[in-house]
Design an enzyme around this catalytic site. Sequence first.
Site, PDB file in Angstrom:
ATOM      1  N   THR A   1      23.720  47.095 -99.202  1.00  0.00           N
ATOM      2  CA  THR A   1      23.702  47.873 -97.955  1.00  0.00           C
ATOM      3  C   THR A   1      22.708  47.354 -96.917  1.00  0.00           C
ATOM      4  O   THR A   1      21.694  46.738 -97.257  1.00  0.00           O
ATOM      5  CB  THR A   1      23.348  49.341 -98.311  1.00  0.00           C
ATOM      6  OG1 THR A   1      23.107  50.080 -97.126  1.00  0.00           O
ATOM      7  CG2 THR A   1      22.095  49.436 -99.163  1.00  0.00           C
TER       8      THR A   1
ATOM      9  N   GLN B   1      35.734  55.079-102.216  1.00  0.00           N
ATOM     10  CA  GLN B   1      36.371  54.574-100.981  1.00  0.00           C
ATOM     11  C   GLN B   1      36.761  53.111-101.127  1.00  0.00           C
ATOM     12  O   GLN B   1      37.893  52.712-100.918  1.00  0.00           O
ATOM     13  CB  GLN B   1      35.384  54.624 -99.820  1.00  0.00           C
ATOM     14  CG  GLN B   1      34.967  55.952 -99.317  1.00  0.00           C
ATOM     15  CD  GLN B   1      34.326  55.804 -97.949  1.00  0.00           C
ATOM     16  OE1 GLN B   1      35.018  55.865 -96.939  1.00  0.00           O
ATOM     17  NE2 GLN B   1      33.038  55.600 -97.912  1.00  0.00           N
TER      18      GLN B   1
ATOM     19  N   ASP C   1      31.547  54.818-117.013  1.00  0.00           N
ATOM     20  CA  ASP C   1      30.370  55.503-116.460  1.00  0.00           C
ATOM     21  C   ASP C   1      29.130  54.612-116.547  1.00  0.00           C
ATOM     22  O   ASP C   1      28.713  54.221-117.636  1.00  0.00           O
ATOM     23  CB  ASP C   1      30.151  56.812-117.249  1.00  0.00           C
ATOM     24  CG  ASP C   1      29.087  57.695-116.625  1.00  0.00           C
ATOM     25  OD1 ASP C   1      28.277  57.193-115.815  1.00  0.00           O
ATOM     26  OD2 ASP C   1      29.063  58.898-116.951  1.00  0.00           O
TER      27      ASP C   1
ATOM     28  N   ALA D   1      28.627  53.275-107.283  1.00  0.00           N
ATOM     29  CA  ALA D   1      27.240  53.411-106.825  1.00  0.00           C
ATOM     30  C   ALA D   1      26.914  54.875-106.622  1.00  0.00           C
ATOM     31  O   ALA D   1      27.810  55.717-106.471  1.00  0.00           O
ATOM     32  CB  ALA D   1      27.032  52.662-105.510  1.00  0.00           C
TER      33      ALA D   1
ATOM     34  N   TYR E   1      17.538  55.557-101.543  1.00  0.00           N
ATOM     35  CA  TYR E   1      18.823  54.870-101.718  1.00  0.00           C
ATOM     36  C   TYR E   1      18.658  53.365-101.451  1.00  0.00           C
ATOM     37  O   TYR E   1      19.094  52.533-102.260  1.00  0.00           O
ATOM     38  CB  TYR E   1      19.855  55.480-100.764  1.00  0.00           C
ATOM     39  CG  TYR E   1      21.146  54.714-100.655  1.00  0.00           C
ATOM     40  CD1 TYR E   1      22.081  54.732-101.682  1.00  0.00           C
ATOM     41  CD2 TYR E   1      21.432  53.965 -99.512  1.00  0.00           C
ATOM     42  CE1 TYR E   1      23.276  54.020-101.568  1.00  0.00           C
ATOM     43  CE2 TYR E   1      22.620  53.268 -99.391  1.00  0.00           C
ATOM     44  CZ  TYR E   1      23.536  53.294-100.421  1.00  0.00           C
ATOM     45  OH  TYR E   1      24.709  52.593-100.315  1.00  0.00           O
TER      46      TYR E   1
ATOM     47  N   THR F   1      25.816  57.066-103.935  1.00  0.00           N
ATOM     48  CA  THR F   1      25.831  56.869-102.482  1.00  0.00           C
ATOM     49  C   THR F   1      25.355  58.085-101.676  1.00  0.00           C
ATOM     50  O   THR F   1      25.489  58.089-100.451  1.00  0.00           O
ATOM     51  CB  THR F   1      27.249  56.469-102.007  1.00  0.00           C
ATOM     52  OG1 THR F   1      28.166  57.460-102.464  1.00  0.00           O
ATOM     53  CG2 THR F   1      27.659  55.117-102.535  1.00  0.00           C
TER      54      THR F   1
ATOM     55  N   TYR G   1      28.134  45.262-104.444  1.00  0.00           N
ATOM     56  CA  TYR G   1      27.995  45.637-103.034  1.00  0.00           C
ATOM     57  C   TYR G   1      26.632  46.258-102.776  1.00  0.00           C
ATOM     58  O   TYR G   1      26.136  47.048-103.577  1.00  0.00           O
ATOM     59  CB  TYR G   1      29.122  46.610-102.634  1.00  0.00           C
ATOM     60  CG  TYR G   1      30.458  45.941-102.813  1.00  0.00           C
ATOM     61  CD1 TYR G   1      31.024  45.170-101.799  1.00  0.00           C
ATOM     62  CD2 TYR G   1      31.109  45.994-104.052  1.00  0.00           C
ATOM     63  CE1 TYR G   1      32.218  44.495-102.002  1.00  0.00           C
ATOM     64  CE2 TYR G   1      32.304  45.318-104.261  1.00  0.00           C
ATOM     65  CZ  TYR G   1      32.848  44.575-103.226  1.00  0.00           C
ATOM     66  OH  TYR G   1      34.028  43.895-103.425  1.00  0.00           O
TER      67      TYR G   1
ATOM     68  N   TRP H   1      28.075  51.190 -93.061  1.00  0.00           N
ATOM     69  CA  TRP H   1      28.876  52.263 -92.453  1.00  0.00           C
ATOM     70  C   TRP H   1      30.340  52.234 -92.939  1.00  0.00           C
ATOM     71  O   TRP H   1      31.275  52.158 -92.131  1.00  0.00           O
ATOM     72  CB  TRP H   1      28.815  52.147 -90.925  1.00  0.00           C
ATOM     73  CG  TRP H   1      27.447  52.266 -90.320  1.00  0.00           C
ATOM     74  CD1 TRP H   1      26.245  52.119 -90.942  1.00  0.00           C
ATOM     75  CD2 TRP H   1      27.139  52.541 -88.947  1.00  0.00           C
ATOM     76  NE1 TRP H   1      25.212  52.294 -90.062  1.00  0.00           N
ATOM     77  CE2 TRP H   1      25.736  52.557 -88.819  1.00  0.00           C
ATOM     78  CE3 TRP H   1      27.927  52.783 -87.813  1.00  0.00           C
ATOM     79  CZ2 TRP H   1      25.102  52.804 -87.606  1.00  0.00           C
ATOM     80  CZ3 TRP H   1      27.289  53.023 -86.598  1.00  0.00           C
ATOM     81  CH2 TRP H   1      25.892  53.033 -86.506  1.00  0.00           C
TER      82      TRP H   1
HETATM   83  N1  NAP Z   1      29.521  54.345 -97.864  1.00  0.00           N
HETATM   84  C1  NAP Z   1      28.785  53.577 -97.060  1.00  0.00           C
HETATM   85  O1  NAP Z   1      28.598  53.873 -95.872  1.00  0.00           O
HETATM   86  C2  NAP Z   1      28.142  52.318 -97.578  1.00  0.00           C
HETATM   87  C3  NAP Z   1      27.321  51.556 -96.710  1.00  0.00           C
HETATM   88  C4  NAP Z   1      26.748  50.392 -97.189  1.00  0.00           C
HETATM   89  C5  NAP Z   1      26.982  49.990 -98.491  1.00  0.00           C
HETATM   90  N2  NAP Z   1      27.753  50.746 -99.318  1.00  0.00           N
HETATM   91  C6  NAP Z   1      27.972  50.302-100.694  1.00  0.00           C
HETATM   92  O2  NAP Z   1      29.345  50.002-100.856  1.00  0.00           O
HETATM   93  C7  NAP Z   1      29.748  50.285-102.193  1.00  0.00           C
HETATM   94  C8  NAP Z   1      30.960  51.187-102.203  1.00  0.00           C
HETATM   95  O3  NAP Z   1      30.611  52.415-101.570  1.00  0.00           O
HETATM   96  P1  NAP Z   1      31.706  53.538-101.252  1.00  0.00           P
HETATM   97  O4  NAP Z   1      31.577  53.859 -99.810  1.00  0.00           O
HETATM   98  O5  NAP Z   1      33.043  53.160-101.791  1.00  0.00           O
HETATM   99  O6  NAP Z   1      31.088  54.758-102.079  1.00  0.00           O
HETATM  100  P2  NAP Z   1      31.800  56.018-102.694  1.00  0.00           P
HETATM  101  O7  NAP Z   1      33.053  56.332-101.972  1.00  0.00           O
HETATM  102  O8  NAP Z   1      30.740  57.053-102.832  1.00  0.00           O
HETATM  103  O9  NAP Z   1      32.217  55.506-104.139  1.00  0.00           O
HETATM  104  C9  NAP Z   1      31.290  55.284-105.143  1.00  0.00           C
HETATM  105  C10 NAP Z   1      32.001  55.518-106.445  1.00  0.00           C
HETATM  106  O10 NAP Z   1      31.031  55.322-107.492  1.00  0.00           O
HETATM  107  C11 NAP Z   1      31.252  56.318-108.436  1.00  0.00           C
HETATM  108  N3  NAP Z   1      30.098  56.574-109.257  1.00  0.00           N
HETATM  109  C12 NAP Z   1      28.974  57.292-108.978  1.00  0.00           C
HETATM  110  N4  NAP Z   1      28.181  57.341-110.048  1.00  0.00           N
HETATM  111  C13 NAP Z   1      28.819  56.650-111.031  1.00  0.00           C
HETATM  112  C14 NAP Z   1      28.516  56.366-112.361  1.00  0.00           C
HETATM  113  N5  NAP Z   1      27.420  56.827-112.966  1.00  0.00           N
HETATM  114  N6  NAP Z   1      29.383  55.610-113.087  1.00  0.00           N
HETATM  115  C15 NAP Z   1      30.537  55.172-112.526  1.00  0.00           C
HETATM  116  N7  NAP Z   1      30.899  55.427-111.262  1.00  0.00           N
HETATM  117  C16 NAP Z   1      30.029  56.159-110.527  1.00  0.00           C
HETATM  118  C17 NAP Z   1      31.624  57.546-107.632  1.00  0.00           C
HETATM  119  O11 NAP Z   1      32.273  58.463-108.472  1.00  0.00           O
HETATM  120  P3  NAP Z   1      32.151  60.042-108.179  1.00  0.00           P
HETATM  121  O12 NAP Z   1      32.960  60.268-106.966  1.00  0.00           O
HETATM  122  O13 NAP Z   1      32.705  60.639-109.426  1.00  0.00           O
HETATM  123  O14 NAP Z   1      30.689  60.318-107.971  1.00  0.00           O
HETATM  124  C18 NAP Z   1      32.550  56.940-106.590  1.00  0.00           C
HETATM  125  O15 NAP Z   1      33.887  56.876-107.066  1.00  0.00           O
HETATM  126  C19 NAP Z   1      28.519  50.866-102.889  1.00  0.00           C
HETATM  127  O16 NAP Z   1      27.834  49.844-103.566  1.00  0.00           O
HETATM  128  C20 NAP Z   1      27.645  51.353-101.732  1.00  0.00           C
HETATM  129  O17 NAP Z   1      26.280  51.384-102.082  1.00  0.00           O
HETATM  130  C21 NAP Z   1      28.349  51.897 -98.882  1.00  0.00           C
END
Ligand code: NAP
Length: 299
Positions: free
Chosen positions: A102, A11, A37, A61, A126, A63, A100, A151
Site C-alpha cells: 500500500t 475485492q 485462513d 489482508a 495498518y 484492511t 500486495y 485506493w
Molecule cells: N482497499 C484498498 O484501498 C487498498 C489500498 C492499498 C492496498 N491494498 C491492498 O490490496 C490488497 C487487496 O485488498 P482488497 O481491497 O481486495 O481488500 P479486501 O476487499 O478487504 O479483501 C481482503 C480479503 O482478505 C480476507 N482476509 C482477512 N483476514 C484474513 C485471514 N486471516 N485469512 C484469510 N483471508 C483473510 C478478507 O476476508 P473477510 O472479508 O472474511 O475479512 C477479504 O476477503 C491487500 O493486500 C491490501 O492491503 C488495498
Amino acid sequence: MKLVLLGADGQLGWDLRRALAPLGQLLALSRTMEGGDLSCMTDMARTIRQFYPDVIVNAAAYTAVDLAESQPEVAHAINGRAPGELAEIACGLGAWLVHYSTDYVFDGSGNTPWRETDAPRPLNVYGESKLEGEQAIRESGCRHLIFRTSWVFGRRGNNFIRTILRLADERDFMRIVDDQIGAPTGAALLADASAHAIRTAAHRPGVNGLYNLAASGETSWYDYARFIIDIAEKQGIRLKLSARGISPVTTAEYPTPAIRPLNSRLDTHRFTETFDLRLPPWESGVASTVTELLDGRSC
Ligand SMILES: NC(=O)c1ccc[n+]([C@@H]2O[C@H](COP(=O)([O-])OP(=O)(O)OC[C@H]3O[C@@H](n4cnc5c(N)ncnc54)[C@H](OP(=O)(O)O)[C@@H]3O)[C@@H](O)[C@H]2O)c1
C-alpha cells in the site's frame, strides 16, 4: 502453471479469480475454506504444499485501517507475520509469491509521486503492518512480486464508490476530504496487470522485486466523490445528493482513528517499463465500475 490464490473473496481476490484462471490450474481459497485462513498457518501450509503451486498469490489482508489502531496484534499477524511465513513456504517449493502492499507505507509528505526506493515511514498501524509484510518477503529470499497500490475499488466488497452511491440516496449534503491525493485503482486493472506480470516472471525471473502499481493520474477524495455523482447523474439516475451538495474539508477537520497520508501518489515507471504495460487513467476504471454498480437501477 499451478497457482494458489488467497483472499479469493476480497475485492481484488474476486477479480484475480477471473484474471488468473487462464494461466493454468487455479486453487482459489477464501478465509472460510479449509487451509484459507492466514491466522491458521499450519493448515494453510499443508494445503499449499499438497497442491505444490508454481505461484502463490496473496490477496488476503487485514484492511480495516481505522480498526487496526485498536487491533494492532491482529493487523501485524495477518499483514506482517503471515506473509513472511508464506514466503518461507514459497522458498521451500521454489514458487513465486505475489503480494500486495500500500501507499500507506509512506508518510504522505511532499507532493511528488513516491518511488520504490523512497524510505517508507508509515503513519498508522495498518501501514506499519503492511511494511512488516513487505520486509519479511524481501528478506526471505523467495522469488517475489510485491505490488504497492492505492485506493482500491471493485465490483465487490466495501469501497468508496459503493459508500458514496449509498450515501447519495440518503443525504443531500456531504463533506469529503480534499487534501489527500492519490489514484483510485480498480481491482480489475490490478488483477489483469498481475496476471501479465506473472506470465512475464515465468520466463524472465529477473523481474523479481517491488513495484508501484496504480492507475495513472491523481485526484482527491472530494473530486473523486464528485466524479462518481457526475457519472450517475449523466446516466439519469435520481439521487438525493448532487455534486454541488458535496463540500471539501481538510484532513485536520475530519479526524479519524488512523492518520492518513496526504500524498499517496505512486510513481509507476518501474512497473510500466519492466512489464511493458500502460496504466490507464483512474477515471476510466471508476466510470465503468459506477456504471456496472448502477446497472439495472431505475432512473
Ligand atoms: N482497499 C484498498 O484501498 C487498498 C489500498 C492499498 C492496498 N491494498 C491492498 O490490496 C490488497 C487487496 O485488498 P482488497 O481491497 O481486495 O481488500 P479486501 O476487499 O478487504 O479483501 C481482503 C480479503 O482478505 C480476507 N482476509 C482477512 N483476514 C484474513 C485471514 N486471516 N485469512 C484469510 N483471508 C483473510 C478478507 O476476508 P473477510 O472479508 O472474511 O475479512 C477479504 O476477503 C491487500 O493486500 C491490501 O492491503 C488495498
